[in-house]
Design a protein around this motif. Structure first.
Motif, PDB file in Angstrom:
ATOM      1  N   ARG A   7       0.833  -1.198   0.000  1.00 22.80           N
ATOM      2  CA  ARG A   7       0.000   0.000   0.000  1.00 22.80           C
ATOM      3  C   ARG A   7       0.870   1.252   0.000  1.00 22.80           C
ATOM      4  N   ARG A   8       0.433   2.234  -0.757  1.00 20.12           N
ATOM      5  CA  ARG A   8       1.055   3.563  -0.756  1.00 20.12           C
ATOM      6  C   ARG A   8       2.561   3.490  -0.982  1.00 20.12           C
ATOM      7  N   GLY A   9       2.950   2.702  -1.977  1.00 18.95           N
ATOM      8  CA  GLY A   9       4.359   2.647  -2.344  1.00 18.95           C
ATOM      9  C   GLY A   9       5.204   1.721  -1.496  1.00 18.95           C
ATOM     10  N   ALA A  10       4.593   1.012  -0.547  1.00 16.84           N
ATOM     11  CA  ALA A  10       5.350   0.061   0.283  1.00 16.84           C
ATOM     12  C   ALA A  10       5.788  -1.124  -0.572  1.00 16.84           C
ATOM     13  N   PRO A  11       6.864  -1.801  -0.172  1.00 17.79           N
ATOM     14  CA  PRO A  11       7.320  -2.966  -0.949  1.00 17.79           C
ATOM     15  C   PRO A  11       6.238  -4.041  -1.040  1.00 17.79           C
ATOM     16  N   ALA A  12       6.270  -4.805  -2.111  1.00 13.31           N
ATOM     17  CA  ALA A  12       5.315  -5.899  -2.292  1.00 13.31           C
ATOM     18  C   ALA A  12       5.590  -7.008  -1.285  1.00 13.31           C
ATOM     19  N   ALA A  13       4.526  -7.651  -0.826  1.00 15.44           N
ATOM     20  CA  ALA A  13       4.650  -8.758   0.127  1.00 15.44           C
ATOM     21  C   ALA A  13       4.813 -10.063  -0.650  1.00 15.44           C
ATOM     22  N   ARG A  14       5.908 -10.765  -0.388  1.00  9.27           N
ATOM     23  CA  ARG A  14       6.173 -12.042  -1.063  1.00  9.27           C
ATOM     24  C   ARG A  14       5.600 -13.167  -0.202  1.00  9.27           C
ATOM     25  N   ALA A  15       4.296 -13.390  -0.345  1.00 12.07           N
ATOM     26  CA  ALA A  15       3.602 -14.378   0.492  1.00 12.07           C
ATOM     27  C   ALA A  15       4.092 -15.790   0.207  1.00 12.07           C
ATOM     28  N   VAL A  16       4.297 -16.100  -1.070  1.00  9.97           N
ATOM     29  CA  VAL A  16       4.893 -17.372  -1.489  1.00  9.97           C
ATOM     30  C   VAL A  16       6.098 -16.996  -2.335  1.00  9.97           C
ATOM     31  N   ASP A  17       7.289 -17.445  -1.919  1.00  9.91           N
ATOM     32  CA  ASP A  17       8.514 -16.879  -2.477  1.00  9.91           C
ATOM     33  C   ASP A  17       9.436 -17.935  -3.074  1.00  9.91           C
ATOM     34  N   GLY A  18       8.840 -18.820  -3.873  1.00 12.40           N
ATOM     35  CA  GLY A  18       9.626 -19.879  -4.495  1.00 12.40           C
ATOM     36  C   GLY A  18       9.348 -21.205  -3.809  1.00 12.40           C
ATOM     37  N   VAL A  19       8.355 -21.930  -4.309  1.00  9.72           N
ATOM     38  CA  VAL A  19       7.973 -23.207  -3.702  1.00  9.72           C
ATOM     39  C   VAL A  19       7.848 -24.262  -4.789  1.00  9.72           C
ATOM     40  N   ASP A  20       8.492 -25.396  -4.567  1.00  6.18           N
ATOM     41  CA  ASP A  20       8.267 -26.614  -5.351  1.00  6.18           C
ATOM     42  C   ASP A  20       7.540 -27.595  -4.440  1.00  6.18           C
ATOM     43  N   LEU A  21       6.443 -28.148  -4.926  1.00  5.35           N
ATOM     44  CA  LEU A  21       5.678 -29.086  -4.101  1.00  5.35           C
ATOM     45  C   LEU A  21       4.921 -30.045  -5.001  1.00  5.35           C
ATOM     46  N   ASP A  22       5.062 -31.346  -4.742  1.00  2.17           N
ATOM     47  CA  ASP A  22       4.344 -32.377  -5.491  1.00  2.17           C
ATOM     48  C   ASP A  22       3.421 -33.139  -4.544  1.00  2.17           C
ATOM     49  N   ILE A  23       2.246 -33.505  -5.059  1.00  4.54           N
ATOM     50  CA  ILE A  23       1.315 -34.371  -4.332  1.00  4.54           C
ATOM     51  C   ILE A  23       0.966 -35.523  -5.257  1.00  4.54           C
ATOM     52  N   GLY A  24       1.261 -36.742  -4.826  1.00  9.51           N
ATOM     53  CA  GLY A  24       1.006 -37.911  -5.650  1.00  9.51           C
ATOM     54  C   GLY A  24      -0.420 -38.405  -5.515  1.00  9.51           C
ATOM     55  N   ALA A  25      -0.833 -39.259  -6.429  1.00 15.20           N
ATOM     56  CA  ALA A  25      -2.159 -39.870  -6.361  1.00 15.20           C
ATOM     57  C   ALA A  25      -2.259 -40.717  -5.092  1.00 15.20           C
ATOM     58  N   GLY A  26      -3.320 -40.514  -4.334  1.00  8.20           N
ATOM     59  CA  GLY A  26      -3.519 -41.273  -3.106  1.00  8.20           C
ATOM     60  C   GLY A  26      -2.598 -40.881  -1.968  1.00  8.20           C
ATOM     61  N   GLU A  27      -1.964 -39.729  -2.070  1.00  9.97           N
ATOM     62  CA  GLU A  27      -1.011 -39.288  -1.049  1.00  9.97           C
ATOM     63  C   GLU A  27      -1.612 -38.149  -0.228  1.00  9.97           C
ATOM     64  N   ILE A  28      -1.294 -38.134   1.061  1.00  7.98           N
ATOM     65  CA  ILE A  28      -1.689 -37.033   1.940  1.00  7.98           C
ATOM     66  C   ILE A  28      -0.423 -36.281   2.341  1.00  7.98           C
TER      67      ILE A  28
END
Length: 329
Positions: free
Chosen positions: A23-44
């Motif tokens: 807001r108002r010229g403040a830096p952007a918030a990097r909520a997710v900043d580089g994520v690799d994630l896999d979910i397999g079939a039948g996996e929790i």
């Protein structure tokens, strides 16, 4: 616990980034900043971390509710398309289960209407009554017809959560994203809902991403764990590897406060940094007990902790950790 077979993942994120403008010229918030994630079939897979670490933003990006700033989400091997028709089809295959069933259910709708809503949105042309009954039965509300005309206020908290789960199941999804699925429930009911999710995995081959701050919950339900801090996954591996032999100081701190832990609780200094001002080096270093105790200095890695960034961890495969101290021989 069952481990997913070594095949192509059902859902995959590659170098995913979600940034929100300041807001108002403040830096952007990097909520997710580089994520690799896999979910397999039948996996929790359990996605674990403190409030504000980016878990919900990552889950929303995986669901297609937020379009990533950079990176890619793939489902069934195909990159996610954000056109309205493609997204409509995707949301039938991937369903969200929220933590507060009272907030998820319209108090003016009967249980039948709540569960049938997804069918109506997606233009289901089969036997609606039979589909609703089957979904309620699979969610553990039997006989299902006894619940058709009830309203949310007439149900217990556990029953309301089962209705929410039935509303997701009625579309026969391949994956559910459960955001703190038992956080609002009494302890006596939590085990029943976790057992239900495990049974659905076993009976239907359903995959799940369970978003939680509770490592105890992860131990009871997950095949793999991804620990998130300040927009990145800092440790990942099978539930046994991560929770019985944690390597990252942050994971150790989270585990130390569980009632069954034999270790003294680790009290982390301060609050997580602002995602608009992510510190240099290891993003955990300002709160790290290893650095604060002088162990990192003794090991000769304190300067690296403060100034040398760590790579994005792989989305699957062997256990991995983003920590200079844990990686020191």
């Amino acid at each position: 616990m069952t481990t997913a077979p070594a095949t192509a993942p059902l859902l995959s994120a590659a170098d995913l980034r979600v940034t929100f403008p300041g807001r108002r010229g403040a830096p952007a918030a990097r909520a997710v900043d580089g994520v690799d994630l896999d979910i397999g079939a039948g996996e929790i897979v359990a996605l674990v971390g403190e409030s504000g670490c980016g878990k919900t933003s990552l889950a929303r990006a995986l669901l297609g509710l937020v379009e990533p700033t950079a990176g890619r989400v793939s489902f069934g091997g195909a990159p996610l398309s954000y056109g309205s028709r493609a997204m409509r089809a995707y949301r039938k295959r991937v369903q969200l289960v929220l933590q507060d069933p009272s907030g998820s259910l319209n108090p003016r709708h009967t249980v039948y209407d709540a569960v049938a809503e997804g069918l109506r949105i997606h233009g289901y042309d089969g036997d609606e009554r039979a589909a609703v009954a089957e979904a309620l039965s699979r969610a553990g509300l039997r006989p299902p017809e006894r619940f058709f005309l009830r309203y949310p206020h007439e149900l217990s908290g556990g029953q309301r959560q089962r209705v929410v789960i039935a509303g997701a199941l009625v579309l026969q999804p391949e994956l559910i994203v459960a955001d703190e699925p038992v956080a609002s429930l009494d302890a006596s009911v939590r085990g029943e809902i976790l057992a239900l999710l495990l049974r659905l995995r076993d009976e239907l081959g359903l995959s799940a991403l369970v978003v939680t701050h509770d490592l105890g919950l992860a131990w009871n339900i997950a095949d793999r764990v991804a620990v998130m801090y300040l927009g990145r996954i800092v440790e990942t591996g099978s539930v046994e590897e991560v929770l019985t032999a944690p390597r990252h100081p942050y994971t150790r701190a989270l585990l130390s406060v569980l009632p069954e832990s034999a270790d003294l609780p680790v009290v982390l200094a301060g609050e997580p940094p602002d995602p608009a001002r992510i510190p240099s080096g290891c993003r955990f270093h300002a709160r790290c007990q290893v650095l604060a105790s002088g162990e990192a200095e003794t090991a000769g890695i304190a300067a690296r902790c403060r100034g040398e960034d760590l790579p994005v961890l792989p989305g699957a495969g062997p256990a991995a950790v983003a920590c200079h101290w844990a990686s020191t021989p």
